[in-house]
Design an enzyme around this catalytic site. Sequence first.
Site, PDB file in Angstrom:
ATOM      1  N   GLY A 239       0.784  -1.049   0.024  1.00 52.48           N
ATOM      2  CA  GLY A 239      -0.058  -0.188  -0.115  1.00 52.48           C
ATOM      3  C   GLY A 239       0.797   1.351   0.232  1.00 52.48           C
ATOM      4  N   SER A 240       0.320   2.290   0.498  1.00 54.26           N
ATOM      5  CA  SER A 240       1.040   3.501   0.603  1.00 54.26           C
ATOM      6  C   SER A 240       2.415   3.702   1.501  1.00 54.26           C
ATOM      7  CB  SER A 240      -0.048   4.770   1.015  1.00 54.26           C
ATOM      8  OG  SER A 240      -0.254   4.317   2.091  1.00 54.26           O
ATOM      9  N   THR A 241       3.347   4.560   1.212  1.00 55.20           N
ATOM     10  CA  THR A 241       4.496   4.513   1.871  1.00 55.20           C
ATOM     11  C   THR A 241       4.045   5.208   3.317  1.00 55.20           C
ATOM     12  OG1 THR A 241       5.748   4.922  -0.313  1.00 55.20           O
ATOM     13  CG2 THR A 241       6.771   5.618   2.026  1.00 55.20           C
ATOM     14  N   VAL A 243       1.386   4.307   5.176  1.00 52.75           N
ATOM     15  CA  VAL A 243       0.983   3.549   5.974  1.00 52.75           C
ATOM     16  C   VAL A 243       2.066   2.544   6.233  1.00 52.75           C
ATOM     17  CG1 VAL A 243      -0.666   1.546   6.358  1.00 52.75           C
ATOM     18  CG2 VAL A 243      -1.427   3.690   5.482  1.00 52.75           C
ATOM     19  N   GLY A 244       2.861   2.050   5.252  1.00 51.77           N
ATOM     20  CA  GLY A 244       4.268   1.264   5.315  1.00 51.77           C
ATOM     21  C   GLY A 244       4.972   1.805   6.385  1.00 51.77           C
ATOM     22  N   CYS A 296       1.712   0.100  -8.682  1.00 43.27           N
ATOM     23  CA  CYS A 296       2.936   0.609  -8.008  1.00 43.27           C
ATOM     24  C   CYS A 296       4.018   0.528  -9.132  1.00 43.27           C
ATOM     25  CB  CYS A 296       3.057  -0.067  -6.637  1.00 43.27           C
ATOM     26  SG  CYS A 296       3.167  -1.904  -7.141  1.00 43.27           S
ATOM     27  N   GLU A 394       4.171  10.154  -6.181  1.00 39.58           N
ATOM     28  CA  GLU A 394       3.358   9.179  -6.872  1.00 39.58           C
ATOM     29  C   GLU A 394       1.814   9.471  -7.192  1.00 39.58           C
ATOM     30  OE1 GLU A 394       2.303   5.504  -4.676  1.00 39.58           O
ATOM     31  OE2 GLU A 394       2.966   4.159  -6.611  1.00 39.58           O
TER      32      GLU A 394
HETATM   33  O1  TXE Z   1      -3.557   3.428   0.554  1.00 45.16           O
HETATM   34  P1  TXE Z   1      -3.465   2.691   2.061  1.00 45.16           P
HETATM   35  P2  TXE Z   1      -4.673   3.970   0.009  1.00 45.16           P
HETATM   36  C1  TXE Z   1      -0.349   4.368  -2.960  1.00 45.16           C
HETATM   37  C2  TXE Z   1      -1.019   5.321  -4.033  1.00 45.16           C
HETATM   38  C3  TXE Z   1      -2.152   5.687  -3.406  1.00 45.16           C
HETATM   39  C4  TXE Z   1      -2.037   5.886  -1.853  1.00 45.16           C
HETATM   40  C5  TXE Z   1      -3.073   6.160  -1.074  1.00 45.16           C
HETATM   41  O2  TXE Z   1       0.011   6.354  -4.148  1.00 45.16           O
HETATM   42  O3  TXE Z   1      -2.599   7.113  -4.073  1.00 45.16           O
HETATM   43  O4  TXE Z   1      -1.204   4.828  -1.691  1.00 45.16           O
HETATM   44  O5  TXE Z   1      -4.066   4.647  -1.331  1.00 45.16           O
HETATM   45  C6  TXE Z   1      -4.888  -0.676   4.983  1.00 45.16           C
HETATM   46  N1  TXE Z   1      -2.686   0.105   9.344  1.00 45.16           N
HETATM   47  N2  TXE Z   1      -0.691   2.999  -3.039  1.00 45.16           N
HETATM   48  O6  TXE Z   1      -5.116   5.225   0.879  1.00 45.16           O
HETATM   49  O7  TXE Z   1      -4.210   3.516   2.855  1.00 45.16           O
HETATM   50  C7  TXE Z   1      -6.074  -0.278   3.849  1.00 45.16           C
HETATM   51  O8  TXE Z   1      -7.314  -0.646   4.489  1.00 45.16           O
HETATM   52  C8  TXE Z   1      -2.892  -0.832   8.857  1.00 45.16           C
HETATM   53  C9  TXE Z   1       0.306   2.158  -3.635  1.00 45.16           C
HETATM   54  O9  TXE Z   1      -5.672   3.259  -0.286  1.00 45.16           O
HETATM   55  O10 TXE Z   1      -2.029   2.309   2.294  1.00 45.16           O
HETATM   56  C10 TXE Z   1      -5.460  -1.293   2.655  1.00 45.16           C
HETATM   57  O11 TXE Z   1      -6.054  -2.649   3.045  1.00 45.16           O
HETATM   58  N3  TXE Z   1      -3.675  -0.959   7.634  1.00 45.16           N
HETATM   59  C11 TXE Z   1      -0.073   0.845  -3.465  1.00 45.16           C
HETATM   60  C12 TXE Z   1      -4.000  -1.097   2.603  1.00 45.16           C
HETATM   61  O12 TXE Z   1      -3.510  -0.673   3.892  1.00 45.16           O
HETATM   62  C13 TXE Z   1      -3.828   0.193   7.088  1.00 45.16           C
HETATM   63  C14 TXE Z   1      -1.408   0.390  -3.461  1.00 45.16           C
HETATM   64  C15 TXE Z   1      -3.643   0.042   1.507  1.00 45.16           C
HETATM   65  O13 TXE Z   1      -4.258   1.398   1.919  1.00 45.16           O
HETATM   66  C16 TXE Z   1      -3.846   1.336   7.620  1.00 45.16           C
HETATM   67  C17 TXE Z   1      -2.326   1.289  -2.776  1.00 45.16           C
HETATM   68  C18 TXE Z   1      -3.215   1.382   8.976  1.00 45.16           C
HETATM   69  N4  TXE Z   1      -3.145   2.529   9.655  1.00 45.16           N
HETATM   70  C19 TXE Z   1      -2.034   2.542  -2.678  1.00 45.16           C
HETATM   71  N5  TXE Z   1      -4.585   2.291   6.918  1.00 45.16           N
HETATM   72  C20 TXE Z   1       0.945  -0.228  -4.191  1.00 45.16           C
HETATM   73  N6  TXE Z   1       2.205  -0.376  -3.500  1.00 45.16           N
HETATM   74  O14 TXE Z   1       0.664  -0.842  -5.227  1.00 45.16           O
HETATM   75  C21 TXE Z   1      -4.694   1.929   5.822  1.00 45.16           C
HETATM   76  N7  TXE Z   1      -4.633   0.569   5.856  1.00 45.16           N
END
Ligand code: TXE
Length: 499
Positions: A239-241, A243-244, A296, A394
């Site tokens: 997912g997003s950097t 949240v990572g 991504c 991104e």
């Molecule tokens: O991602 P999130 P979002 C990037 C891309 C996008 C941005 C935001 O730039 O515009 O992230 O997307 C879970 N603790 N990518 O907001 O929030 C959430 O429920 C634990 C790149 O949707 O990171 C989902 O299951 N988990 C990327 C997952 O994290 C949490 C793909 C991804 O959501 C959480 C997606 C928390 N605090 C977005 N908050 C890629 N690498 O392909 C959210 N989640």
Amino acid sequence: MHEMTHGVALPKTPREFGFFINGEWRRGRELFERNSPSHDVPVTRTSRCTPDDVNDAVAAARQAFEDRRWAGLPGGARAAVLLRAAEGIRQRREEIATWEVLENGKPISQARGEIDHCIACFETAAGAARLLHGESFNNLGDGLFGMVLREPVGVVGLITPWNFPFLILCERVPFILASGCTLVVKPAEVTSATTLILADILADAGLPAGVYNVVTGTGRSIGQTLTEHPDVDMLSFTGSTAVGRSCVHASADSNLKKLGLELGGKNPIIVFADANLEDAADGAAFGISFNTGQCCVSSSRLIVERSVADRFERILAEKMKKIRVGDPFDPQTQVGAITTAGQNETILKYIAAGKSEGAKVLVGGEALQCGHGRYIEPTLFSGVTPSMTIAREEIFGPVLSSFHFDTLEEAIAIANDTVYGLAASVWSKNIDQALSVTRRVRAGRFWVNTIMAGGPETPTGGFKQSGWGRETGLLGVEEYTQAKSVHIEIGDRSHWIAS
Ligand code: TXE
């Protein structure tokens, strides 16, 4: 069923999904509804789990791990389950593809292709389950024999995003299972359907109860509970950097669980003057538009040699104008809807920033009206400078920024001028040039004279802030194992304390 679109009936009422713990379906007290991004009709209602549900799921996965109902099987037996699951996915290909389209908005033809890749993931992981092995050391002297065992890391928490709900799931689940781990999955709240369907497929394939558990709900509540859980041994997050980064904090503040992270990208596509420009333009158009750029590994920074830049941008713009954007159930559609309203807004804001910071729109640049869905035209910006917002962040949409270079050194420097390092692509007929770039651009996945090619045999993952660890391939199984060194005395041990 009611309204038809391209021969597909949209659901008359949304399908309700429970969640899956210890081989049983449960239903949440609260449900949340998901509208199709391309038709704006409600398609699914998914349970809003509670932190207690997460605890139950982790407890089930822990029990299934500790009693060795899965880890204790021979690799061949695990492989047999994975191969039956591959067959189960094949049989339900059309159903899975339909739910992917309804919840995510991607074109049906693309969804089918992704499911074929998912089947290949299960087949590859089945082979790996049979072949997974450690090392032996026969060179420690006659008195000692050494081994390195590969052991499953334990209970894995898996958090997946909405851009490739089934594909990203299947690039992880069979590899986690091949290693002997058990898991709890938390899919993105807007695209949970196919993760839940996989629960039935795995159960039908003979996966023991408690090995694959699914909890649904928001990231902030359910995802966070999983990342902080003291009984989860490893967390795989895509997912997003941002949240990572929070997963790293959660690991540090709980049990120092191992992390696998696949995060954002700002991936370069480098085109030299000697490349086949038609091929490269086709690759660039595909690389930025595939999955509406919500990918991504999207190639979002075009770095083109100045001597051919104008010509190349013209060829590319012509190609991008011809991309068929529209209803994802139309088999001719190449680019579907933007998955979430929030992402749609984000992309349009970036396009506005590009315009206001002085980049020139060569093609696209607007939202597209098409039925009740959210669509954005594939967009090409020229005259982008390194400090512009669209050059650095991104966007996660079909928006390509073009830079020009004069020398190989300059091309490499521009390509590496990012905090990310997920993927890169280089186009040149000169092998020295192509290899120099491949060696020196810092990215986890590389394509030479092609883009987004490859299968589950090779690993994926990022350099720099694009993540930690690798998924798929043999490395993708090893990632979910840990090494144990074993030393065995042969014969009599010489005593430390004289008798
Ligand atoms: O991602 P999130 P979002 C990037 C891309 C996008 C941005 C935001 O730039 O515009 O992230 O997307 C879970 N603790 N990518 O907001 O929030 C959430 O429920 C634990 C790149 O949707 O990171 C989902 O299951 N988990 C990327 C997952 O994290 C949490 C793909 C991804 O959501 C959480 C997606 C928390 N605090 C977005 N908050 C890629 N690498 O392909 C959210 N989640």
